[in-house]
Design an enzyme around this catalytic site. Structure first.
Site, PDB file in Angstrom:
ATOM      1  N   ASP A  64       0.866  -1.163   0.000  1.00  0.00           N
ATOM      2  CA  ASP A  64       0.000   0.000   0.000  1.00  0.00           C
ATOM      3  C   ASP A  64       0.913   1.226   0.000  1.00  0.00           C
ATOM      4  O   ASP A  64       2.079   1.177   0.420  1.00  0.00           O
ATOM      5  CB  ASP A  64      -0.922  -0.001   1.220  1.00  0.00           C
ATOM      6  CG  ASP A  64      -2.214   0.768   0.966  1.00  0.00           C
ATOM      7  OD1 ASP A  64      -2.256   1.579   0.018  1.00  0.00           O
ATOM      8  OD2 ASP A  64      -3.188   0.565   1.704  1.00  0.00           O
TER       9      ASP A  64
ATOM     10  N   GLU B 195     -18.346   9.812   4.164  1.00  0.00           N
ATOM     11  CA  GLU B 195     -17.802   8.521   4.570  1.00  0.00           C
ATOM     12  C   GLU B 195     -16.822   8.078   3.491  1.00  0.00           C
ATOM     13  O   GLU B 195     -17.095   8.215   2.300  1.00  0.00           O
ATOM     14  CB  GLU B 195     -18.911   7.475   4.746  1.00  0.00           C
ATOM     15  CG  GLU B 195     -19.728   7.198   3.497  1.00  0.00           C
ATOM     16  CD  GLU B 195     -20.675   6.028   3.639  1.00  0.00           C
ATOM     17  OE1 GLU B 195     -20.634   5.320   4.663  1.00  0.00           O
ATOM     18  OE2 GLU B 195     -21.468   5.797   2.692  1.00  0.00           O
TER      19      GLU B 195
END
Length: 727
Positions: free
Chosen positions: A274, A477
């Protein structure tokens, strides 16, 4: 003998000289072995590897590299996204967000979607290469799908997942991989990536320092289940996560990357970090002293591509400090090179089956139609008082469309999205479906913060029906940094939608008693109970993609019967759940939560009804190598055709931390009005295995199992017990 050796030596020199002369005369050079497609993949990779300098090898381990011009190794940026369509690269078909695709419970549709994504990806790649553009988001290595479990509704990135269930996630993730990577025996159409490995589902605010603690039972049965399935399905890449698991950073930990992924599962693809995860290890986790030690540990653990600059900057230092060897670097680079070969980077274009794809293959009519069908199947009907839906076209002369998300592009596209030139907002879709003889008006109604001042109420009072589009958007969100209006760094602090939306709906209801349809956009569970008293019907639209408006209209006006099912449990309150940072599965998801809920996992209403009966029950006994097979007879007893999602859950014999029940098979079946259909379900007994903590191994518990079949996890239409015998 000496004269014979001298003769052959002189002859060899003469032949070499003649070869060099012919090359000089005719301007030809021998084809390097790595460019010879007739040779096997291992030979080609090794030939290229041995022509690289150690500095070149290190440079190629970075996600953004300039290739090796002297050998024709292309400039390449490995970073690309395709969560629900080619993302961040301009025009592309935008499908429903992943959580919406999960709600379809349709893995064949998911595979078709991923096939379209890779078609558009190849077309965009071809066009970019023709213009010598080798830039981020134009490559063929996609960091999708996200198969982390949506274990807690507070997680802002849960919208990117296929929900809370390991089996559903594995099915949908596998379909995505197979669609994206294509059917060629020699070439990848594109490279898929299973992320984030592993035990990664919030909190967003401290994901760069978080240490997830789980025992091996929860790890194996819950958090790794889908990853194992995707590895078995041939996923080309796995992305290691930011966090630690039981003190080991995911991108340098031997337990995950070596012992499980490589040694046990026999993963042959490449591992990518990542972005910035290696920097986290020494700067934030502080488990290693400096970048050189991290670089060495990552290479030894099995990292092949670094989404940062750490390996490119610091791996040579590690080599100089003898923390790694050149052989370690070779072993790290080989899987990444294999992926490039499989994508056809070193072959002539006419040998690769996807090089003819061009602009006509991007966001075309067929792809748009598939996006519309996917959005139709994703939408979940949660309330339909007095069967107000579907709306008869000849009944309502005037329609009022209101709400802050009714014309919102964000509420359609979600995160990690592309941009479509053929977007249908909810307002546009409903207006077009209603037709020019119906009066349709639109008003934003309210914003996300003002609970006092509203618009459109007067016009709604004069209309025959109101359709209010409310809920969340990806700025409320989502991922850390992207959801910039979220109160908690992207994560949710409660189940509520903005208070202003609820106040607006209340004001709308108070103003008149004409029918109100509430359409809720969100990527997670929300407090539907707060809306329920003020709406006659409620449709959960998720983030439905570019064709969301047309698809919603298709559902509202009855062109299709709603068939989406909830891939997550809708709890009543976060207070019913364990602490957010507690990764133990106990008390979470329908598998282990015994309390009362708003809506159970798998729930969704239809415009029609279905009767279930056994056509073939499971057998009485099975061995561990058998398959539990059964056939359910469906009969449509309603007033129109529709699709039912038949779900099969297993209840286990007594054992250590057994789930309350667990989805182990499902199938969508369309049944015409007054029609009948048979649905066959098969569950391998091997898939009923559970992890024995004491023995540290999988085993099948002998005893009595029960299969429960219905339309959602709390629905028991049919049940039948069977026995699994000891080996």
């Amino acid at each position: 003998m000496r004269h014979i050796r001298l003769f052959f030596s002189r002859t060899s020199l003469l032949l070499a000289a003649l070869l060099l002369a012919s090359v000089h005369m005719f301007g030809q050079t021998p084809t390097p072995a790595f460019r010879d497609s007739r040779k096997d993949l291992t030979s080609r990779v090794n030939d290229l590897l041995h022509q690289l300098t150690v500095e070149e090898k290190i440079h190629l381990l970075g996600y953004n590299n300039q290739g090796v011009p002297r050998l024709g190794v292309p400039v390449y940026n490995w970073w690309n996204e395709a969560l629900h369509g080619v993302a961040r690269a301009g025009e592309a078909t935008v499908f429903p967000q992943a959580i919406g695709m999960a709600a379809s419970f349709n893995d064949s549709l998911q595979r078709a979607m991923a096939d379209v994504i890779s078609t558009e990806a190849r077309a965009k790649y071809n066009l970019a290469v023709q213009q010598d553009r080798h830039i981020q988001y134009m490559g063929l290595t996609f960091w999708s799908p996200n198969i982390n479990l949506f274990r807690d509704p507070r997680w802002g990135r849960g919208q990117e997942t296929y929900g809370e269930d390991p089996y559903l996630t594995a099915r949908m993730g596998t379909a995505f991989v197979r669609g994206l990577q294509g059917n060629s025996s020699q070439y990848l159409k594109a490279s898929a990536c299973a992320k984030h490995f592993a035990v990664h589902s919030g909190p967003e605010a401290n994901r760069h320092t978080f240490n997830a603690r789980v025992d091996e039972k929860d790890l194996r049965e819950t958090y790794l289940y889908a990853f194992h399935a995707l590895v078995d399905a041939g996923v080309e890449s796995v992305m290691c996560a930011y966090n630690r698991v039981n003190d080991e950073p995911c991108c340098t930990g031997n337990t995950l990357l070596q012992q499980i992924l490589r040694d046990e599962w026999k993963f042959k693809g490449h591992v990518v970090t990542d972005c910035g995860a290696l920097d986290d290890i020494y700067l934030r986790h502080k488990t290693m002293p400096d970048a050189a030690h991290v670089a060495a540990a990552a290479v030894k653990a099995g990292v092949n591509i670094d989404c940062s600059g750490l390996l490119q900057k610091d791996l040579e230092k590690a080599l100089q400090q003898k923390l790694v060897t050149e052989s370690d670097i070779d072993n790290a680079l080989i899987p990444a090179l294999r992926t490039q070969f499989k994508l056809g980077f070193y072959d002539a274009p006419n040998q690769v089956p996807y090089t003819s794809l061009g602009a006509e293959s991007i966001s075309n009519a067929a792809h748009t139609a598939l996006a519309r069908r996917a959005a139709q199947q994703s939408m979940v009907l949660l309330k339909n008082n007095k069967n107000i839906l579907p709306l008869p076209k000849n009944k309502y002369n005037s329609i009022m469309i209101l709400g802050p998300n009714a014309a919102s592009l964000d509420a359609l596209l979600a995160n990690y999205h592309g941009v479509s030139g053929d977007v249908s907002t909810f307002v546009e879709g409903i207006t077009q479906a209603a037709g020019p003889a119906v009066t349709v008006q639109y008003d934003m109604g309210c914003n996300d913060v003002d609970s006092v001042h509203f618009g459109g109420l007067w016009h709604a009072e004069g209309s025959d029906i109101s359709i209010a589009v409310l809920g969340l958007t990806p700025v409320l969100e989502g991922e850390e940094g992207d959801a910039f209006l979220a109160a908690n760094g992207g994560d949710r602090v409660d189940l509520s939608i903005p208070a202003s939306h609820i106040a607006f709906l209340k004001a709308l209801r108070k103003r008149h008693q004409k029918p109100i349809v509430a359409v809720v956009t969100a990527g997670s569970a929300v407090d539907i109970a707060a809306l329920e008293p003020y709406a006659d019907a409620i449709v959960l639209a998720w983030y439905p993609g570019a064709q969301g408006g047309n698809a919603l209209a298709d559902v509202l006006f009855g062109k299709v019967s709603p068939s989406g099912r909830l891939p997550v449990t809708f709890y009543k309150s976060f207070k019913d759940l364990p602490a957010y940072d507690d990764y133990h599965v106990k008390g979470r998801t329908y598998r282990y939560f015994a309390g009362k809920v708003q809506y159970p996992f798998g729930y969704g209403l239809s415009y029609t009804s279905f009767d279930y009966s056994w056509k073939q029950k499971p057998a009485a006994t099975y061995q561990s190598k058998d398959t539990v097979a059964m056939t359910v007879h469906l009969k449509n007893t309603g007033k129109q055709g529709g699709a039912e999602v038949v779900q099969a859950y297993i209840q286990y014999p007594a054992g250590e931390r057994m789930p309350l029940k667990e989805l182990k098979q499902f199938a969508r079946a369309y049944v015409a009005q007054n029609g009948e259909n048979d649905v066959t379900l098969k569950i391998p007994v091997a898939d009923l295995q559970k992890w024995n903590l004491k023995k540290s191994q999988w085993e099948i518990t002998p005893g009595t199992y029960t299969v429960v079949i219905g339309g959602h996890s709390a629905d028991e239409r049919l049940r039948q017990s069977f026995t699994v015998k000891k080996k």
